[in-house]
Structure formats: structure tokens, C-alpha cells
Design a protein around this motif. Structure first.
Motif, PDB file in Angstrom:
ATOM      1  N   LEU A   1     -84.316  51.561 168.817  1.00  0.00           N
ATOM      2  CA  LEU A   1     -84.689  51.495 167.399  1.00  0.00           C
ATOM      3  C   LEU A   1     -86.125  51.013 167.240  1.00  0.00           C
ATOM      4  N   TRP A   2     -86.483  49.998 168.012  1.00  0.00           N
ATOM      5  CA  TRP A   2     -87.833  49.433 167.943  1.00  0.00           C
ATOM      6  C   TRP A   2     -88.872  50.497 168.280  1.00  0.00           C
ATOM      7  N   HIS A   3     -88.667  51.213 169.349  1.00  0.00           N
ATOM      8  CA  HIS A   3     -89.651  52.208 169.768  1.00  0.00           C
ATOM      9  C   HIS A   3     -89.755  53.364 168.774  1.00  0.00           C
ATOM     10  N   ARG A   4     -88.658  53.673 168.093  1.00  0.00           N
ATOM     11  CA  ARG A   4     -88.692  54.796 167.149  1.00  0.00           C
ATOM     12  C   ARG A   4     -89.254  54.413 165.788  1.00  0.00           C
ATOM     13  N   HIS A   5     -89.014  53.161 165.367  1.00  0.00           N
ATOM     14  CA  HIS A   5     -89.276  52.834 163.966  1.00  0.00           C
ATOM     15  C   HIS A   5     -90.234  51.667 163.739  1.00  0.00           C
ATOM     16  N   TRP A   6     -90.583  50.926 164.771  1.00  0.00           N
ATOM     17  CA  TRP A   6     -91.448  49.761 164.575  1.00  0.00           C
ATOM     18  C   TRP A   6     -92.915  50.170 164.709  1.00  0.00           C
ATOM     19  N   PRO A   7     -93.736  49.929 163.696  1.00  0.00           N
ATOM     20  CA  PRO A   7     -95.163  50.268 163.803  1.00  0.00           C
ATOM     21  C   PRO A   7     -95.816  49.508 164.953  1.00  0.00           C
ATOM     22  N   GLN A   8     -96.619  50.194 165.724  1.00  0.00           N
ATOM     23  CA  GLN A   8     -97.329  49.579 166.846  1.00  0.00           C
ATOM     24  C   GLN A   8     -98.784  49.336 166.417  1.00  0.00           C
ATOM     25  N   GLN A   9     -99.016  48.177 165.813  1.00  0.00           N
ATOM     26  CA  GLN A   9    -100.328  47.896 165.232  1.00  0.00           C
ATOM     27  C   GLN A   9    -101.087  46.770 165.919  1.00  0.00           C
ATOM     28  N   CYS A  10    -100.385  45.897 166.617  1.00  0.00           N
ATOM     29  CA  CYS A  10    -101.073  44.823 167.326  1.00  0.00           C
ATOM     30  C   CYS A  10    -100.259  44.433 168.549  1.00  0.00           C
ATOM     31  N   LEU A  11    -100.824  43.565 169.351  1.00  0.00           N
ATOM     32  CA  LEU A  11    -100.188  43.156 170.601  1.00  0.00           C
ATOM     33  C   LEU A  11     -98.771  42.641 170.373  1.00  0.00           C
ATOM     34  N   PHE A  12     -98.567  41.926 169.274  1.00  0.00           N
ATOM     35  CA  PHE A  12     -97.257  41.343 169.009  1.00  0.00           C
ATOM     36  C   PHE A  12     -96.187  42.385 168.689  1.00  0.00           C
ATOM     37  N   ASP A  13     -96.580  43.635 168.475  1.00  0.00           N
ATOM     38  CA  ASP A  13     -95.615  44.694 168.201  1.00  0.00           C
ATOM     39  C   ASP A  13     -95.047  45.309 169.467  1.00  0.00           C
ATOM     40  N   LEU A  14     -95.528  44.895 170.629  1.00  0.00           N
ATOM     41  CA  LEU A  14     -95.085  45.500 171.875  1.00  0.00           C
ATOM     42  C   LEU A  14     -93.746  44.925 172.308  1.00  0.00           C
ATOM     43  N   TRP A  15     -92.802  45.791 172.555  1.00  0.00           N
ATOM     44  CA  TRP A  15     -91.444  45.409 172.919  1.00  0.00           C
ATOM     45  C   TRP A  15     -91.382  44.505 174.148  1.00  0.00           C
ATOM     46  N   PRO A  16     -92.080  44.815 175.245  1.00  0.00           N
ATOM     47  CA  PRO A  16     -91.978  43.939 176.425  1.00  0.00           C
ATOM     48  C   PRO A  16     -92.377  42.498 176.131  1.00  0.00           C
ATOM     49  N   LEU A  17     -93.396  42.306 175.293  1.00  0.00           N
ATOM     50  CA  LEU A  17     -93.814  40.948 174.942  1.00  0.00           C
ATOM     51  C   LEU A  17     -92.686  40.215 174.228  1.00  0.00           C
ATOM     52  N   ARG A  18     -92.042  40.890 173.282  1.00  0.00           N
ATOM     53  CA  ARG A  18     -90.954  40.248 172.529  1.00  0.00           C
ATOM     54  C   ARG A  18     -89.788  39.903 173.445  1.00  0.00           C
ATOM     55  N   VAL A  19     -89.471  40.797 174.366  1.00  0.00           N
ATOM     56  CA  VAL A  19     -88.331  40.567 175.250  1.00  0.00           C
ATOM     57  C   VAL A  19     -88.598  39.412 176.209  1.00  0.00           C
ATOM     58  N   ILE A  20     -89.846  39.241 176.618  1.00  0.00           N
ATOM     59  CA  ILE A  20     -90.198  38.115 177.479  1.00  0.00           C
ATOM     60  C   ILE A  20     -89.796  36.797 176.807  1.00  0.00           C
ATOM     61  N   PHE A  21     -90.106  36.657 175.523  1.00  0.00           N
ATOM     62  CA  PHE A  21     -89.768  35.423 174.812  1.00  0.00           C
ATOM     63  C   PHE A  21     -88.266  35.328 174.543  1.00  0.00           C
TER      64      PHE A  21
END
Length: 325
Positions: free
Chosen positions: A16-36
């Protein structure tokens, strides 16, 4: 008619994230979010809104057990507040946003949100202010940027910086072992109030540094004076946008923070970056350095109260209904 589905499966959330989440800044990257999310061992909850089978909205949450509410995914916390910025609620219309928030199965407190026209203004309370520098505003000229300071202020600032430059100052770039030294400097300066005091946050940053390095996004900037570390910053550049993520300074060199911050700004001008983001944080230097201010917002529902077990059980029931209903 709008319908909602509650999902706690991480793989489905990733899709869902990859299909619908705008990728506008570093914080929008899925791997970064999953790390936390992994470091804090959070339970994710993704709420999607559908109309005629099409996804029209997405709300990404995580249950923050010690606080007893849902925060924005991934639910990383520092001193009882989240850290990642530029969060959002994805919605095609105000009714979709309303349905998403109404579907949250418990109290929520969402921080550092970008302002949304899909949500009523009175619901979006001012949160902290994000500070950034945009080189194009000064024709990518560091000299033009310095002209924003009054004559006396500029003279004093440059005098402080020159004092360090005359003291056997050298820069060291992208020396990964300096990351560990940065953690130690930050902890020494801030003690129990340092976000690295929380071992979960420390672990997340260690993994983040490794991932950024693998992706060739990481920048480590170290200032040495007579061979001794004076300041270290960890930053990243993604799609021509820089972001200063963390730092530490040596108390033996008071005022060194001014030098390293000016260095980031000068480098951003020289490289013609779109922006260099210094994040939120009420530090006086950010105002004095004439940085761009962006108001971020928060949303919370103080009317809902439920025990953690009740909330999570309610989530489980809704997911079972979705799967079997």
C-alpha cells in the motif's frame, strides 16, 4: 459509498505504501520507516479507504504501547513524542479523511503532519516548526546568503568562524567510525535527554546509518581541530535534497556548531541542492540563521479512551471481519 479496511500485515502495508504514499522526502522511504518500526518493536496498523474498489485514502499507524495511543507509523518515540517529520494522511477528499480517522480503533496522537486541505483547520493544531535552507532563494550563492545578516551580526559570526579556521582546522568526510563518536558526543552533551539514551533509538540510528551508506545516501561531516574531533554531523542527500539527521559537538570548542551549520549551507549552495533540512527543534540558531520556517501540525482524539488490550483486540476483530466477512 466509502468503506475502510484495517490491516496489520506488514507486507500488505508495504504494498500500500509503495502504491499510494507520495515519495517527496527522505522520510517517505519505506526502508527508513521499517528500520525504526523494527527497533521499537511496534505493531503496525494500516487503514485504507475504498470507493468502488479503488483506494482513495491511507492512514499509516503504529501502536505506542507505553503511551497508550496510536502514533504515525512507525511509532518511534523520544521523550514521549515521535521524531520522524513530514507525516501525512493520504486522502482524496475530506469525507475520505474523516472516515480514515473515524476508523482508528483507539486514541491517537499524530505528530509532525504536513498541513492538509482534506482536514478541517480547527482539527489541525500547530505542532513544532521545521527549519530548512533553500539555496535557490539566494541564487545558490553563499555570499548572497550571508548578506541576510546585519552588518554587525555578520561580522561577529564570521569572526567566530575565522577563529576556528586559524586553529589547524580540517574537515573529514564520510569516515563511518565517526558515527559512533557522534553518538558519544551527543550523549555527553545531553545525557538522559539525548534521544540516543534510548537504546531502541540508538539501534535504529545505527541501522539507519548502515542503510544510508549502502544506498550511497549517507554523509558524515567531521570537523577536527589540531587532530581532535570538534563536531560531527550525520546527514543524507536524496533526490538533490539534503537532511541533517543528527550531530554532536565537543564542549572543548564552544561555538563550533555555528561553523558546521554554515558549512552545510555553503555546501548546499555550491552543490545547488534544492534544500537542506535542519528538522524541527527550538534552537535559537535556526531563527538567527534566517532559515525557512514550515509549520507542522498534530492531530489527536482526546475523547476516546480504551485499554491497550481492548484496542488491540478491537483491531484484531476488525481484521477478522475483513478477512472472513
Amino acid at each position: 459509498m466509502i468503506s475502510v479496511e484495517l490491516i496489520n500485515d506488514l507486507e500488505e502495508g508495504r504494498a500500500l505504501w509503495h502504491r499510494h504514499w507520495p515519495q517527496q522526502c527522505l522520510f517517505d522511504l519505506w526502508p527508513l520507516r521499517v528500520i525504526f518500526m523494527t527497533a521499537f518493536d511496534r505493531q503496525p496498523l494500516f487503514i485504507k479507504a475504498l470507493r468502488n474498489g479503488q483506494v482513495e485514502g491511507l492512514l499509516a499507524l503504529a501502536w505506542i504501547e507505553e503511551e497508550g495511543y496510536f502514533g504515525h507509523f512507525p511509532g518511534e518515540t523520544w521523550n514521549a513524542k515521535t521524531w520522524i517529520e513530514q507525516n501525512r494522511i493520504v486522502a482524496s477528499s475530506p469525507p475520505v479523511a474523516t472516515e480514515l480517522l473515524a476508523a482508528v480503533p483507539g486514541p491517537f496522537h499524530l505528530r509532525y503532519l504536513k498541513r492538509s486541505s482534506m482536514i478541517s483547520s480547527e482539527s489541525q493544531e500547530p505542532d513544532e516548526i521545521n527549519y530548512s535552507m533553500r539555496p535557490a532563494q539566494y541564487d545558490c550563492s553563499f555570499a548572497n546568503y550571508l548578506e541576510q545578516f546585519g552588518g554587525k551580526t555578520r561580522k561577529k559570526l564570521l569572526s567566530e568562524v575565522d577563529k576556528f579556521k586559524k586553529s589547524e582546522l580540517t574537515f573529514r568526510f564520510d569516515h563511518l567510525p565517526d558515527i559512533e563518536a557522534m553518538f558519544k558526543l551527543n550523549l555527553k552533551a545531553f545525557g538522559t535527554t539525548s534521544y540516543f539514551y534510548d537504546q531502541r533509538f540508538l539501534k535504529a540510528f545505527e541501522r539507519l546509518a548502515a542503510w544510508l551508506s549502502e544506498e550511497k545516501l549517507l554523509r558524515v561531516t567531521t570537523i577536527l581541530i589540531k587532530g581532535k574531533i570538534a563536531a560531527i554531523d550525520m546527514s543524507a542527500v536524496w533526490r538533490n535534497c539534503g537532511m541533517v539527521l543528527a550531530g554532536g559537538t565537543n564542549p572543548d570548542f564552544p561555538g563550533i556548531a555555528k561553523l558546521i551549520n554554515l558549512h552545510h549551507i555553503e555546501r548546499a549552495c555550491n552543490e545547488k541542492l534544492e534544500t537542506v533540512d535542519f528538522l524541527c527543534g527550538d534552537f535559537n540558531w535556526k531563527e538567527r540563521f534566517h532559515l525557512h520556517r514550515q509549520q507542522l501540525y498534530k492531530l489527536y482524539d482526546p475523547q476516546i479512551s480504551a485499554s491497550p488490550s481492548g484496542i488491540l483486540e478491537k483491531t484484531k476483530i476488525r481484521n477478522d471481519e475483513k478477512k472472513h466477512g
